[in-house]
Design a protein around this motif. Structure first.
Motif, PDB file in Angstrom:
ATOM      1  N   GLY A   1     122.049  79.738  97.512  1.00 54.15           N
ATOM      2  CA  GLY A   1     122.582  79.853  98.862  1.00 54.15           C
ATOM      3  C   GLY A   1     123.995  80.394  98.858  1.00 54.15           C
ATOM      4  O   GLY A   1     124.576  80.657  97.791  1.00 54.15           O
TER       5      GLY A   1
ATOM      6  N   ARG B   1     122.992  88.177 107.512  1.00 54.23           N
ATOM      7  CA  ARG B   1     121.787  87.707 106.814  1.00 54.23           C
ATOM      8  C   ARG B   1     120.644  88.713 106.999  1.00 54.23           C
ATOM      9  O   ARG B   1     119.876  88.976 106.065  1.00 54.23           O
ATOM     10  CB  ARG B   1     121.394  86.324 107.325  1.00 54.23           C
ATOM     11  CG  ARG B   1     120.109  85.753 106.733  1.00 54.23           C
ATOM     12  CD  ARG B   1     120.211  85.570 105.231  1.00 54.23           C
ATOM     13  NE  ARG B   1     118.977  85.016 104.668  1.00 54.23           N
ATOM     14  CZ  ARG B   1     117.849  85.682 104.516  1.00 54.23           C
ATOM     15  NH1 ARG B   1     117.772  86.940 104.905  1.00 54.23           N
ATOM     16  NH2 ARG B   1     116.799  85.087 103.987  1.00 54.23           N
TER      17      ARG B   1
ATOM     18  N   HIS C   1     118.824  90.800 104.118  1.00 52.70           N
ATOM     19  CA  HIS C   1     117.364  90.745 104.006  1.00 52.70           C
ATOM     20  C   HIS C   1     116.809  92.134 103.678  1.00 52.70           C
ATOM     21  O   HIS C   1     115.960  92.287 102.801  1.00 52.70           O
ATOM     22  CB  HIS C   1     116.754  90.214 105.296  1.00 52.70           C
ATOM     23  CG  HIS C   1     115.283  89.970 105.200  1.00 52.70           C
ATOM     24  ND1 HIS C   1     114.760  88.741 104.866  1.00 52.70           N
ATOM     25  CD2 HIS C   1     114.231  90.801 105.370  1.00 52.70           C
ATOM     26  CE1 HIS C   1     113.443  88.829 104.834  1.00 52.70           C
ATOM     27  NE2 HIS C   1     113.090  90.062 105.142  1.00 52.70           N
TER      28      HIS C   1
ATOM     29  N   ARG D   1     117.967  87.440  99.806  1.00 51.95           N
ATOM     30  CA  ARG D   1     117.320  86.561 100.787  1.00 51.95           C
ATOM     31  C   ARG D   1     117.669  85.107 100.516  1.00 51.95           C
ATOM     32  O   ARG D   1     116.825  84.304 100.132  1.00 51.95           O
ATOM     33  CB  ARG D   1     115.824  86.809 100.791  1.00 51.95           C
ATOM     34  CG  ARG D   1     115.561  88.233 101.267  1.00 51.95           C
ATOM     35  CD  ARG D   1     114.142  88.684 101.290  1.00 51.95           C
ATOM     36  NE  ARG D   1     114.115  90.072 101.739  1.00 51.95           N
ATOM     37  CZ  ARG D   1     113.067  90.845 101.723  1.00 51.95           C
ATOM     38  NH1 ARG D   1     111.921  90.381 101.286  1.00 51.95           N
ATOM     39  NH2 ARG D   1     113.154  92.093 102.142  1.00 51.95           N
TER      40      ARG D   1
ATOM     41  N   PRO E   1     119.512  81.439 101.833  1.00 48.49           N
ATOM     42  CA  PRO E   1     119.956  80.707 103.016  1.00 48.49           C
ATOM     43  C   PRO E   1     121.483  80.718 103.108  1.00 48.49           C
ATOM     44  O   PRO E   1     122.169  80.646 102.093  1.00 48.49           O
ATOM     45  CB  PRO E   1     119.449  79.284 102.790  1.00 48.49           C
ATOM     46  CG  PRO E   1     118.658  79.299 101.540  1.00 48.49           C
ATOM     47  CD  PRO E   1     118.838  80.596 100.847  1.00 48.49           C
TER      48      PRO E   1
ATOM     49  N   SER F   1     124.808  78.826 104.568  1.00 46.91           N
ATOM     50  CA  SER F   1     125.370  77.612 105.155  1.00 46.91           C
ATOM     51  C   SER F   1     126.501  77.982 106.092  1.00 46.91           C
ATOM     52  O   SER F   1     127.354  78.799 105.752  1.00 46.91           O
ATOM     53  CB  SER F   1     125.919  76.690 104.060  1.00 46.91           C
ATOM     54  OG  SER F   1     124.877  76.262 103.222  1.00 46.91           O
TER      55      SER F   1
ATOM     56  N   ALA G   1     115.039  78.442 108.844  1.00 50.78           N
ATOM     57  CA  ALA G   1     115.307  77.949 107.500  1.00 50.78           C
ATOM     58  C   ALA G   1     116.267  78.856 106.720  1.00 50.78           C
ATOM     59  O   ALA G   1     116.716  78.509 105.632  1.00 50.78           O
ATOM     60  CB  ALA G   1     113.996  77.794 106.726  1.00 50.78           C
ATOM     61  N   ASP G   2     116.595  80.025 107.278  1.00 50.88           N
ATOM     62  CA  ASP G   2     117.585  80.890 106.636  1.00 50.88           C
ATOM     63  C   ASP G   2     119.012  80.399 106.882  1.00 50.88           C
ATOM     64  O   ASP G   2     119.956  80.945 106.324  1.00 50.88           O
ATOM     65  CB  ASP G   2     117.451  82.333 107.141  1.00 50.88           C
ATOM     66  CG  ASP G   2     116.130  82.949 106.723  1.00 50.88           C
ATOM     67  OD1 ASP G   2     115.666  82.650 105.610  1.00 50.88           O
ATOM     68  OD2 ASP G   2     115.538  83.698 107.528  1.00 50.88           O
ATOM     69  N   LEU G   3     119.156  79.391 107.734  1.00 51.06           N
ATOM     70  CA  LEU G   3     120.482  78.821 108.000  1.00 51.06           C
ATOM     71  C   LEU G   3     120.515  77.359 107.571  1.00 51.06           C
ATOM     72  O   LEU G   3     119.537  76.633 107.721  1.00 51.06           O
ATOM     73  CB  LEU G   3     120.820  78.885 109.493  1.00 51.06           C
ATOM     74  CG  LEU G   3     120.971  80.262 110.133  1.00 51.06           C
ATOM     75  CD1 LEU G   3     121.350  80.089 111.605  1.00 51.06           C
ATOM     76  CD2 LEU G   3     122.023  81.091 109.404  1.00 51.06           C
ATOM     77  N   VAL G   4     121.660  76.929 107.052  1.00 50.53           N
ATOM     78  CA  VAL G   4     121.929  75.511 106.823  1.00 50.53           C
ATOM     79  C   VAL G   4     123.144  75.167 107.677  1.00 50.53           C
ATOM     80  O   VAL G   4     124.183  75.821 107.554  1.00 50.53           O
ATOM     81  CB  VAL G   4     122.234  75.218 105.338  1.00 50.53           C
ATOM     82  CG1 VAL G   4     122.568  73.743 105.149  1.00 50.53           C
ATOM     83  CG2 VAL G   4     121.075  75.629 104.441  1.00 50.53           C
TER      84      VAL G   4
ATOM     85  N   CYS H   1     117.942  73.476 109.082  1.00 50.33           N
ATOM     86  CA  CYS H   1     118.264  72.552 108.002  1.00 50.33           C
ATOM     87  C   CYS H   1     119.716  72.111 108.163  1.00 50.33           C
ATOM     88  O   CYS H   1     120.593  72.913 108.480  1.00 50.33           O
ATOM     89  CB  CYS H   1     118.055  73.308 106.684  1.00 50.33           C
ATOM     90  SG  CYS H   1     118.548  72.403 105.229  1.00 50.33           S
TER      91      CYS H   1
END
Ligand code: C2E
Ligand code: MG
Ligand code: MG
Ligand code: MG
Length: 292
Positions: free
Chosen positions: A57, A102, A106, A111, A113, A115, A145-148, A176
Motif C-alpha cells: 500500500g 489511483r 491503475h 494497483r 490500496p 491510505s 477497497a482501493d482506499l484505506v 476499509c
C-alpha cells in the motif's frame, strides 16, 4: 481528565491561530488561497509486508509547496484549519486527488490500496460515505477497497458511537478503515470491539526506542497480541532501520512503514521505487529478534 485535555487542546490551537494571525505560520486565509492556487501536493509513502517484503500500500501525505518557504509539512499548516470548515475543503481536495492518482496508477499497472488521513470533522460531515462512493463511481476501474481511510484513534474516541456508525456504514459498502496513531489514546481498549477497523497503525513513538526501551517493547508486544486476538492487521509506523523491521517481524507485526523503507515521495517516483524495492535479507531470514 478528558475535559482537561480538551481544554488544553483548545489553548494550543488558539496559540497556533494567534501565531498564524501574526503571520508566522499558516492561517485559514493563507490556506484558502493556497488551495485555490494549487499549491497543495501529495506525497506517497510505501507500506510493505514484513513477512514477504511485498509492497502492499501507499499512504498519501499532504504538503504545501509554499512559493517562498518551500515544501511545508502538515504540522506547519494543518493546525491552522483544525476543526474549521476549510479542513473539509482540504480533505475533499485530498480525496479527489488521491482517487484521480489511483486511477492513473491503475492504467500504469500500479494497483495498490491508498491510505488517506481523514479528519474527524470531515468524516462526520453528513453524507461523507455517499460522496466518497459517488466520487469512486466516476472511475470505472476503481472500487472502495482501493482506499484505506485512516482515522486518528483520538478522534474515534471523542465520539465512539458516531464514528463507529460511519465506519460500519462504510465497511458495509466495501471501504476499509485503519486506526491511526494507535496506542496514544491512553484508553481502555474495550472500545476496539465497537470499531470495525481492519487495521491498527501503531504510533511511531512506540517503535522509535523499541530496541533500547523494554517498556516500549512490552507495549508493542501487548498491542500486537491484542490486534491479533481481534483479527486486525497491525501496521507499524516510524520503522527507521532494518533492525526495527526485524524486531517487528519477530513480534508478529504484519506491515511496516517508515524512513528505513522509504521516505514519502512525489507520485511520479512511486512506480520506479516499487520496481526497485528489495526487502532486506534480515526480514525473511527471520532469525533476528530484538535481543540478537
Ligand atoms: P500520520 O498519518 O501518522 O503519518 C505518518 C507521519 O510520519 C508522516 O508525517 C510521515 O512522513 C512520518 N514518518 C513516516 N516514516 C517515518 C519515520 O521512519 N520516522 C519519522 N520520524 N517519521 C516518519 P507527515 O507527513 O509530516 O504527517 C504528519 C501527520 O499529518 C500525519 O500523521 C497525519 O496525521 C497528518 N496528515 C498528513 N496528511 C494529511 C491529510 O491529507 N489529511 C489529514 N487530515 N491529515 C494529514
Ligand atoms: Mg496516517
Ligand atoms: Mg500515524
Ligand atoms: Mg501521526
Amino acid at each position: 481528565a478528558a475535559k482537561l485535555q480538551g481544554k488544553n487542546r483548545y489553548v494550543v490551537f488558539d496559540a497556533v491561530r494567534d501565531r498564524a494571525l501574526r503571520g508566522h505560520i499558516a492561517s485559514v486565509e493563507g490556506m484558502r488561497q493556497a488551495l485555490g492556487r494549487h499549491e497543495m501536493v501529495l506525497h506517497y509513502q510505501p507500506q510493505v509486508n514484513l513477512r514477504t517484503g511485498e509492497v502492499v500500500g501507499l499512504e498519501a501525505l499532504v504538503r504545501w509547496q509554499h512559493p517562498e518557504r518551500g515544501l511545508l509539512a502538515p504540522a506547519e499548516f494543518l493546525p491552522a484549519v483544525h476543526d474549521h470548515p476549510l479542513e473539509c475543503s482540504l480533505g475533499q481536495w485530498v480525496l479527489e486527488s488521491v482517487v484521480a492518482q489511483r486511477a492513473a496508477w491503475h492504467r500504469q499497472g500500479v494497483r495498490l490500496p491508498i491510505s488517506v488521513n481523514i479528519s474527524a470533522r470531515h468524516l462526520q460531515q453528513p453524507g461523507f460515505i455517499d460522496d466518497l462512493q459517488n466520487l469512486l463511481g466516476q472511475y470505472p476501474d476503481l472500487n472502495p477497497a482501493d482506499l484505506v481511510l485512516e482515522v486518528l484513534e483520538s478522534s474515534a474516541l471523542e465520539d465512539l458511537l458516531g464514528v463507529s456508525r460511519i465506519m460500519a456504514d462504510g465497511e458495509r459498502r466495501g471501504f476499509c478503515f485503519a486506526l491511526d496513531d494507535f496506542g496514544t489514546g491512553y484508553s481502555t481498549l474495550t472500545y476496539l470491539k465497537r470499531l470495525p477497523v481492519a487495521k491498527l497503525k501503531i504510533d511511531q513513538s512506540f517503535v522509535r526506542n523499541l530496541l533500547e526501551d523494554p517498556d516500549d517493547l512490552a507495549i508493542l508486544q501487548g498491542v500486537i497480541g491484542l490486534a491479533q486476538a481481534f483479527g486486525r492487521e497491525v501496521v507499524a509506523e516510524g520503522v527507521e532501520t532494518e533492525a526495527h523491521g526485524s524486531a517487528l517481524l519477530w513480534l508478529g507485526c504484519d506491515v511496516a512503514q517508515g524512513y528505513g523503507i522509504a521516505h514519502p515521495m512525489p507520485a511520479e517516483a512511486v512506480a520506479g521505487w516499487t520496481r526497485e524495492w528489495r526487502a532486506p535479507r534480515a526480514w525473511w531470514t527471520k532469525d533476528a529478534g530484538p535481543s540478537g
